[in-house]
Design an enzyme around this catalytic site. Structure first.
Site, short mmCIF file in Angstrom:
data_model
loop_
_atom_site.label_atom_id
_atom_site.label_comp_id
_atom_site.label_asym_id
_atom_site.label_seq_id
_atom_site.Cartn_x
_atom_site.Cartn_y
_atom_site.Cartn_z
N HIS A 119 43.96 108.54 36.37
CA HIS A 119 42.91 107.99 37.24
C HIS A 119 42.84 108.86 38.49
CE1 HIS A 119 41.31 104.01 39.23
NE2 HIS A 119 40.34 104.77 38.78
N CYS B 62 41.79 102.84 49.27
CA CYS B 62 42.83 103.61 49.96
C CYS B 62 42.39 105.03 50.28
CB CYS B 62 44.11 103.63 49.13
SG CYS B 62 44.93 102.03 49.06
N GLY B 63 41.09 105.30 50.19
CA GLY B 63 40.58 106.60 50.64
C GLY B 63 40.34 107.62 49.54
N TYR C 94 28.69 94.83 33.45
CA TYR C 94 29.24 95.67 34.51
C TYR C 94 29.90 96.91 33.89
CZ TYR C 94 32.20 97.49 38.15
OH TYR C 94 32.81 98.35 39.02
C1 SPV Z 1 37.44 101.56 39.49
O1 SPV Z 1 37.41 100.34 39.69
O2 SPV Z 1 38.50 102.21 39.47
C2 SPV Z 1 36.18 102.30 39.24
C3 SPV Z 1 34.99 101.55 38.90
O3 SPV Z 1 36.20 103.49 39.24
S1 SPV Z 1 35.06 100.91 37.30
O4 SPV Z 1 34.04 101.55 36.50
O5 SPV Z 1 34.79 99.51 37.44
O6 SPV Z 1 36.35 101.13 36.74
MN MN Z 2 38.24 104.25 39.00
#
Ligand code: SPV
Ligand code: MN
Length: 634
Positions: free
Chosen positions: A260, A285-286, A232
């Site tokens: 983030h 949350c949008g 994943y």
């Molecule tokens: C998140 O979960 O914040 C994502 C997807 O952007 S991941 O690549 O799984 O982090």
């Molecule tokens: Mn993310």
């Protein structure tokens, strides 16, 4: 633990041919050679292939991913499907593994209890043992990328070793090529590196077998992440969340920000300007719907670096060039831009959706659910259950698409600008049914840091357990912060205080409900909050000062609802949405206090702000002799 399968005198020259070795040597970088030697000897692939920025090399990755069945071609040109491991609804590799993602902390160093960590020596011993021989019989791909735009203050180079062709292919879509950039390093050791192995595989499509030995260990000391027994992307792709963690450490030691955040270009009607905003939202949350607001432009949807710039602003750059987006609910009505992009010919990787007659289907795509097909659980038909009798949906709720941003009609013109974009404002969004109004502006930068630190998200019926439980989610970044929270908050504070033009900070809450549990806002209303915030960054609207921030005036919102949504916005709606709910706000302060009190060295400004808001809310309550104060009375 099994005994080590170390073959004495493993010789890398037996698994890499002259041509590939020459590609590595052309980088003229001792550390690259040393990392490759060390980890090829440990992981023991049967072949090592180096991918440059050339079209032939990149085509090789695309082809190989299909050849080894990690991806399969679909009907539409450029479309492929990839599956991650699945054994049961509660035992799979369809999402980030928070429990087994740990920061390696050297003895004697403090780490917040909110951050999953393990003693460095112990963790390294464990993961290196798991990785011993993990690529046996497989090909190891070596890729070189640039995080952030090339030739820029933002650029950080990254070396990736992986035995997953899906990982190597995804990174090609999501990140900027870096083989030529590595040459410009002139031998410097300044780069991150990521070693990934899907581990032993089972089935066709081949998926990771030993999920119990899935580990993602972050080694700040070496600027590297080791990741094994997963596919994943959130676990496997070095450049995504693994690099974010290394960047957060670096940023917090160098006075910039790695966050983030999405980056959005806001284009107000009847004005000839664009204002750029960042935004952090806990999941569900949008975040994406704000980053993809109609009529605006997107720079990035997930991760941003922010640096102070010569013009006095903070500039932000998307460290990625693509989207790894949740596909659920992407349909022509709710998300027309993405829907159009992923249903027409272009390079797109779908993951964990249902395939019937070479076409993908997902939850909320607006189409009838096919009766059968192939999905993440193999052959699927309606009513299929897992070994515990739990129903398997046709597509996974966390199924994804991977595309390049420049393929979208709303891609921002500055997507690849080495200067990034100047930031006027930052949004922090939570999910909260009864406390914060839909939008408010922080009193100043430090209060903005407090707002970010205090983001909460309520659990919904979409997850197991009680509904409406509030979980703290500082800057929507808690899963990725690898430095103590006090240091993280203090870095935010000094970053903004040192800027000549500090971004304004806004809290949004799209999930406010009335007493009967009905949402007080429509899905599209967020465009109005964003436009109000944009106007505020240009001193265009007046606001009402409250103890928890500045709130909008009725007539400005009324005009914005008319202009952007052609909607009447009543005084009653405004009053319901923007009343100051004293007890709820005080309870929120209590929760925030309880969380941060458990940590060491939370900076003084944070406690001062908390106490100040508490005191003023209590005074307000006494003055008005009421628990809920109408904005018309303020
Ligand atoms: C998140 O979960 O914040 C994502 C997807 O952007 S991941 O690549 O799984 O982090
Ligand atoms: Mn993310």
């Amino acid at each position: 633990m099994d005994t080590l399968k170390t073959k004495p005198n493993f010789d890398i020259n037996n698994v890499i041919d002259k041509e590939n070795l020459a590609k590595l040597e052309a980088l003229n970088n001792k550390k690259v050679m040393q990392v490759v030697n060390e980890f090829v000897a440990l992981c023991k692939p049967s072949k090592v292939t180096v991918i440059t920025d050339s079209k032939e090399d990149i085509d090789y990755v695309r082809q190989k991913a299909i050849e080894i069945h990690e991806e399969k071609r679909l009907f539409t040109e450029g479309h492929t499907i990839h599956y991650d491991g699945f054994f049961a609804m509660d035992y799979h590799d369809q999402a980030r593994d928070k429990a087994n993602t740990r920061v390696l902390v050297p003895k004697g160093e403090y780490m917040s209890q909110w951050i999953n960590n393990i003693d460095r020596n112990e963790g390294l011993k464990e993961i290196l043992e798991i990785m011993d021989g993990c690529m046996e019989g497989n090909e190891c791909i070596i890729r070189l990328f640039c995080l952030g735009p090339k030739n820029s203050q933002f650029s950080i180079l990254a070396l990736q070793l992986t035995d997953s062709l899906y990982v190597a292919h995804s990174e090609d879509i999501l990140y900027r090529a870096g083989y030529e950039e590595f040459k410009k390093l002139n031998g410097s050791e300044e780069f991150f590196y990521f070693i990934h192995s899907a581990g032993e595989l089972v089935g066709n499509p081949p998926v990771t077998k030993n999920l119990d030995k899935r580990r993602i260990y972050i080694d700040l000391q070496e600027g590297r992440v080791l990741s094994v027994n997963n596919q994943y992307a959130g676990n496997s792709l070095g450049l995504k969340k693994l690099a974010l963690r290394l960047a957060i450490d670096k940023a917090n030691n160098e006075d910039w920000l790695a966050e983030h955040y999405f980056i959005l270009g806001v284009h107000p009607k009847e004005k000839k300007r664009v204002s750029y905003f960042c935004g952090a939202y806990p999941s569900a949350c949008g975040k994406t719907s704000t980053a993809m607001l109609p009529g605006q432009s997107i720079v990035g949807d997930d991760i941003a670096y922010l640096r102070p710039w010569e013009d006095g602003y903070a500039h932000a750059a998307n460290i990625e060039q693509g989207l790894f987006g949740i596909i659920r609910d992407v349909n022509p009505e709710d998300d027309p831009v993405i829907y159009d992009a992923i249903t027409t010919p272009r390079e797109t990787i779908f993951s964990n959706v249902l395939i019937t007659e070479e076409f993908p289907y997902w939850i909320g795509d607006g189409k009838p659910v096919p009766k059968k097909g192939i999905n993440f659980s193999g052959k699927w038909k309606k009513g299929k259950v897992d070994e515990k009798g739990k129903e398997i949906p046709h597509a996974h709720p966390n199924a994804r698409y991977t595309i390049r941003i420049n393929e979208l009609s709303n891609a921002d013109v500055n997507l690849d600008s080495p200067e990034g974009v100047p930031i006027d404002g930052i949004f922090y969004g939570g999910r909260d049914s009864d406390t914060l109004p839909p939008v408010l502006e922080s009193l100043d930068w430090e209060h903005g840091v407090f707002i970010g630190a205090a983001i909460e998200s309520e659990t919904t019926s979409a997850t197991l357990g009680a509904e409406g439980v509030r979980r703290p989610s500082p800057m929507a970044n808690l899963d990725f912060v690898v430095v103590p929270l006090g240091k993280y908050l203090d870095n935010h504070r000094t970053f903004g205080n040192n800027l000549k033009v500090c971004p304004k900070v806004f809290a949004t809450n799209y999930f406010l409900k009335n007493k009967e549990g009905k949402y007080l806002n429509g899905m599209l209303d967020k465009l109005v909050w964003v436009m109000w915030a944009e106007g505020r960054t240009h001193n265009e609207f007046e606001a009402i000062k409250t103890p928890v921030g500045f709130i909008p005036k009725y007539h400005d919102l009324r005009d914005l609802f008319r202009l952007y949504l052609d909607k009447d916005y009543s005084k009653k709606e405004y009053e319901q949405q923007f009343s100051i709910r004293i007890t709820h706000l005080l309870e929120k302060l209590d929760r925030v206090e309880a969380m941060y009190k458990k940590d060491k060295e939370i900076p003084e400004f944070f406690w001062t702000l908390l106490e100040d808001q508490r005191k003023k809310l209590k005074e307000l309550k006494e003055k008005y002799n009421s628990d809920e104060i109408s904005p018309f009375d303020l």
